[in-house]
Scaffold this active site. Structure first.
Site, PDB file in Angstrom:
ATOM      1  N   ARG A  76       0.026   6.094  22.170  1.00  0.00           N
ATOM      2  CA  ARG A  76      -0.506   4.869  22.778  1.00  0.00           C
ATOM      3  C   ARG A  76      -1.570   4.163  21.921  1.00  0.00           C
ATOM      4  O   ARG A  76      -1.552   2.925  21.832  1.00  0.00           O
ATOM      5  CB  ARG A  76      -1.036   5.190  24.191  1.00  0.00           C
ATOM      6  CG  ARG A  76       0.069   5.548  25.166  1.00  0.00           C
ATOM      7  CD  ARG A  76      -0.460   6.220  26.415  1.00  0.00           C
ATOM      8  NE  ARG A  76      -0.986   7.553  26.139  1.00  0.00           N
ATOM      9  CZ  ARG A  76      -1.534   8.362  27.032  1.00  0.00           C
ATOM     10  NH1 ARG A  76      -1.646   7.961  28.285  1.00  0.00           N
ATOM     11  NH2 ARG A  76      -1.970   9.560  26.715  1.00  0.00           N
ATOM     12  N   TYR A 133      13.435  17.604  27.859  1.00  0.00           N
ATOM     13  CA  TYR A 133      14.756  17.170  27.372  1.00  0.00           C
ATOM     14  C   TYR A 133      15.663  18.390  27.182  1.00  0.00           C
ATOM     15  O   TYR A 133      15.270  19.519  27.496  1.00  0.00           O
ATOM     16  CB  TYR A 133      14.584  16.312  26.112  1.00  0.00           C
ATOM     17  CG  TYR A 133      13.944  14.976  26.449  1.00  0.00           C
ATOM     18  CD1 TYR A 133      14.733  13.907  26.859  1.00  0.00           C
ATOM     19  CD2 TYR A 133      12.560  14.818  26.447  1.00  0.00           C
ATOM     20  CE1 TYR A 133      14.150  12.699  27.228  1.00  0.00           C
ATOM     21  CE2 TYR A 133      11.977  13.610  26.818  1.00  0.00           C
ATOM     22  CZ  TYR A 133      12.772  12.560  27.206  1.00  0.00           C
ATOM     23  OH  TYR A 133      12.207  11.376  27.594  1.00  0.00           O
ATOM     24  N   CYS A 176      -3.791   3.432  30.078  1.00  0.00           N
ATOM     25  CA  CYS A 176      -3.442   3.005  31.444  1.00  0.00           C
ATOM     26  C   CYS A 176      -1.976   3.289  31.760  1.00  0.00           C
ATOM     27  O   CYS A 176      -1.564   3.231  32.910  1.00  0.00           O
ATOM     28  CB  CYS A 176      -3.723   1.516  31.605  1.00  0.00           C
ATOM     29  SG  CYS A 176      -2.652   0.495  30.573  1.00  0.00           S
ATOM     30  N   CYS A 227      -7.191   1.687  23.041  1.00  0.00           N
ATOM     31  CA  CYS A 227      -6.256   1.973  24.139  1.00  0.00           C
ATOM     32  C   CYS A 227      -6.984   2.727  25.244  1.00  0.00           C
ATOM     33  O   CYS A 227      -7.702   3.691  24.976  1.00  0.00           O
ATOM     34  CB  CYS A 227      -5.098   2.825  23.621  1.00  0.00           C
ATOM     35  SG  CYS A 227      -4.105   3.565  24.927  1.00  0.00           S
ATOM     36  N   ARG A 238       8.896  18.594  18.019  1.00  0.00           N
ATOM     37  CA  ARG A 238       8.071  18.553  19.225  1.00  0.00           C
ATOM     38  C   ARG A 238       8.561  19.740  20.038  1.00  0.00           C
ATOM     39  O   ARG A 238       9.757  19.911  20.248  1.00  0.00           O
ATOM     40  CB  ARG A 238       8.309  17.254  19.983  1.00  0.00           C
ATOM     41  CG  ARG A 238       7.730  17.290  21.384  1.00  0.00           C
ATOM     42  CD  ARG A 238       7.509  15.933  21.944  1.00  0.00           C
ATOM     43  NE  ARG A 238       6.500  15.233  21.175  1.00  0.00           N
ATOM     44  CZ  ARG A 238       5.659  14.332  21.669  1.00  0.00           C
ATOM     45  NH1 ARG A 238       5.700  14.046  22.949  1.00  0.00           N
ATOM     46  NH2 ARG A 238       4.792  13.712  20.906  1.00  0.00           N
TER      47      ARG A 238
HETATM   48  C1  LIG Z   1       5.815   4.200  25.737  1.00  0.00           C
HETATM   49  C2  LIG Z   1       5.922   5.638  25.350  1.00  0.00           C
HETATM   50  C3  LIG Z   1       7.116   6.128  24.821  1.00  0.00           C
HETATM   51  C4  LIG Z   1       7.216   7.469  24.416  1.00  0.00           C
HETATM   52  N1  LIG Z   1       8.368   7.898  23.826  1.00  0.00           N
HETATM   53  C5  LIG Z   1       8.440   9.158  23.332  1.00  0.00           C
HETATM   54  C6  LIG Z   1       9.581   9.578  22.588  1.00  0.00           C
HETATM   55  O1  LIG Z   1      10.508   8.810  22.325  1.00  0.00           O
HETATM   56  N2  LIG Z   1       9.605  10.855  22.148  1.00  0.00           N
HETATM   57  C7  LIG Z   1       8.573  11.743  22.374  1.00  0.00           C
HETATM   58  O2  LIG Z   1       8.650  12.900  21.929  1.00  0.00           O
HETATM   59  N3  LIG Z   1       7.466  11.354  23.065  1.00  0.00           N
HETATM   60  C8  LIG Z   1       7.382  10.091  23.521  1.00  0.00           C
HETATM   61  N4  LIG Z   1       6.241   9.670  24.162  1.00  0.00           N
HETATM   62  C9  LIG Z   1       5.118  10.638  24.346  1.00  0.00           C
HETATM   63  C10 LIG Z   1       4.109  10.505  23.204  1.00  0.00           C
HETATM   64  O3  LIG Z   1       4.658  10.876  21.955  1.00  0.00           O
HETATM   65  C11 LIG Z   1       2.848  11.354  23.429  1.00  0.00           C
HETATM   66  O4  LIG Z   1       3.226  12.701  23.605  1.00  0.00           O
HETATM   67  C12 LIG Z   1       2.050  10.929  24.670  1.00  0.00           C
HETATM   68  O5  LIG Z   1       2.017   9.528  24.798  1.00  0.00           O
HETATM   69  C13 LIG Z   1       0.611  11.442  24.579  1.00  0.00           C
HETATM   70  O6  LIG Z   1       0.012  11.007  23.377  1.00  0.00           O
HETATM   71  P1  LIG Z   1      -1.043   9.771  23.332  1.00  0.00           P
HETATM   72  O7  LIG Z   1      -2.211  10.186  24.190  1.00  0.00           O
HETATM   73  O8  LIG Z   1      -1.388   9.655  21.887  1.00  0.00           O
HETATM   74  O9  LIG Z   1      -0.354   8.572  23.874  1.00  0.00           O
HETATM   75  C14 LIG Z   1       6.118   8.348  24.578  1.00  0.00           C
HETATM   76  C15 LIG Z   1       4.928   7.849  25.107  1.00  0.00           C
HETATM   77  C16 LIG Z   1       4.816   6.515  25.477  1.00  0.00           C
HETATM   78  C17 LIG Z   1       3.508   6.015  26.019  1.00  0.00           C
HETATM   79  S1  SF4 Z   2      -4.000   0.118  26.875  1.00  0.00           S
HETATM   80 FE1  SF4 Z   2      -2.342   0.705  28.307  1.00  0.00          FE
HETATM   81  S2  SF4 Z   2      -0.622  -0.686  27.837  1.00  0.00           S
HETATM   82 FE2  SF4 Z   2      -2.071  -0.750  26.097  1.00  0.00          FE
HETATM   83  S3  SF4 Z   2      -1.282   0.761  24.653  1.00  0.00           S
HETATM   84 FE3  SF4 Z   2      -2.841   1.776  25.898  1.00  0.00          FE
HETATM   85  S4  SF4 Z   2      -1.662   2.742  27.567  1.00  0.00           S
HETATM   86 FE4  SF4 Z   2      -0.313   1.217  26.639  1.00  0.00          FE
END
Ligand SMILES: Cc1cc2nc3c(=O)[nH]c(=O)nc-3n(C[C@H](O)[C@H](O)[C@H](O)COP(=O)(O)O)c2cc1C
Ligand code: SF4
Length: 393
Positions: free
Chosen positions: A335, A169, A360, A357, A217
């Site tokens: 997620r 960003y 995916c 989760c 972040r």
């Molecule tokens: C649907 C979705 C929306 C996200 N929106 C943001 C966001 O608004 N700001 C941000 O810093 N990261 C955003 N992320 C990134 C997450 O904060 C995170 O860095 C990334 O999903 C990896 O973490 P996880 O393995 O716990 O999902 C988003 C991720 C997902 C899946």
């Molecule tokens: S299982 Fe897939 S659709 Fe459901 S929260 Fe996790 S990444 Fe998103």
């Protein structure tokens, strides 16, 4: 013995009941204008009651030209304050604290008809659109907009501000020599590339006032060689810590693909696979858990700054080990809490093992198009997703 992720913690002036954080996750649930809706209040109430000590909002745009996607929350005007204040009250009533993630998308916008801003006219590797290089006045106005949005967040009752300074960003675009080709005060060398984020931090600190935490972040390095180096990213982070940053959530800075930030990780048993109607995606190669841990470790080796670890935090063994090793102080999940908003409460109740989760990324594919949800909860949603993908071909 209490697992370390359930121990209380503190970020700057804000006391937290545990070390579990809901990572920023954009919701696509605001009105077209960016106002909070009942659905958003419901989601945040559910997350707060679900037991995470701290909720970081999805990115909230500070100026209309910094909007990333449709139905994103906005904070560029006082009219957004009452709606956010109701959302914050809902969260506090649920027992959690909440920080607003403030953001300007720069070249990473998918808003139709918007000419993206960027430090230089360098397109994002991920998003379409030719950005316009910012003038000195544009830069001053965007920095002021971050400060004004922080003051509004304070008025709305937020406990802190989380600056979006990573994942490609606008702030990340200023930080990388690959996207910042300026030869004025806002670029040219490492000090010039630091100036924007340091100015944003100062404006946010000013707007937030005492009593609120200010975290970020932060893109520690670009994912591709030739961009922001780890050394430059760490030196900049030291300057941010000296300037009063209360904690950091490390990620990549510029990326070649968004999947580098949101990696697929798969670890499911047969029952779980059957429950999810055995999709081919389940057999993708697994990314390691806690994949930003090397960045966290590099930060800890260099400075005394609380680290919130995001990215593939998936299993209680690894969660405990990361905190005990001192590589991170808090664990942030996006997620997993889309799938199970009450996961922290389940962990407090003794649940152990890997989260539900399966990473995916279907929820990510719908970001900016449909309200945030786990699309693997029922077969109808999976069919809807398949039809949506076909229609977009
Ligand atoms: C649907 C979705 C929306 C996200 N929106 C943001 C966001 O608004 N700001 C941000 O810093 N990261 C955003 N992320 C990134 C997450 O904060 C995170 O860095 C990334 O999903 C990896 O973490 P996880 O393995 O716990 O999902 C988003 C991720 C997902 C899946
Ligand atoms: S299982 Fe897939 S659709 Fe459901 S929260 Fe996790 S990444 Fe998103």
């Amino acid at each position: 013995m209490t697992p370390p992720f359930l121990e209380p913690g503190r970020i700057g002036p804000v006391a937290l009941p545990n070390r579990l954080v809901r990572a920023p996750t954009s919701e696509t649930m605001a009105t077209e204008d960016g106002e909070v809706t009942p659905d958003l209040r419901r989601l945040y109430g559910e997350l707060a009651r679900g037991g995470a000590g701290l909720l970081l909002t999805g990115h909230i745009f500070v100026r209309p030209d910094g909007q990333c996607s449709p139905r994103q929350m906005a904070l560029h005007d006082d009219r957004f304050v009452p709606g956010l204040a109701r959302l914050v009250r809902e969260v506090h009533a649920g027992g959690a604290r909440i920080f607003a993630e403030l953001s300007h998308a720069g070249s990473q916008t998918m808003m139709p008809g918007l000419t993206p801003l960027a430090p230089s006219g360098v397109s994002s590797a991920i998003y379409p659109g030719q950005p316009r290089g910012m003038t000195g006045q544009d830069i001053a106005e965007v920095i002021a907009a971050f400060g004004a949005a922080a003051a509004r967040a304070r008025a709305a009752g937020f406990d802190g501000i989380h600056i979006h300074g990573g994942n490609g960003y606008l702030a990340a675009q200023f930080a990388s020599p690959a996207s910042n080709r300026r030869d004025d005060d806002w670029g040219g060398d490492a000090a010039g590339r630091s100036r924007f984020l340091l100015a944003v931090l100062a404006a946010v600190r000013d707007g937030a006032g005492p009593g609120l935490a200010v975290t970020a972040r932060y893109g520690v390095m670009d994912s591709a060689p030739g961009g922001l180096s780890l050394e430059e990213g760490l030196a900049r982070l030291e300057a941010l810590a000296d300037a009063g940053l209360d904690a950091v959530e490390p990620t990549y800075n510029l990326m070649r693909s968004y999947r580098e930030n949101i990696r697929p990780y798969v670890a499911v048993g047969a029952t779980r696979a059957l429950r999810d109607w055995v999709a081919p995606r389940l057999w993708r190669p697994a990314a390691p858990q806690a994949y930003y841990r090397p960045l966290a470790r590099a930060i800890k080796a260099r400075m005394d700054l609380p680290v919130i670890l995001v990215g593939g935090v998936r299993g209680t063994d690894v969660m405990e080990e990361v905190l005990r090793s001192g590589d991170a102080d808090f664990l942030s999940m996006a997620r997993p809490l889309v799938r199970e908003p009450d996961l922290p409460k389940q962990l407090a109740g003794g649940r152990r093992g890997v989260v539900d989760c399966v990473s995916c990324n279907i929820c990510l594919a719908h970001d900016g198009h449909d309200a945030l949800k786990c699309w693997r909860r029922n077969p109808v949603d999976l069919l809807r997703h398949a039809a949506w993908r076909l229609a977009r071909r």
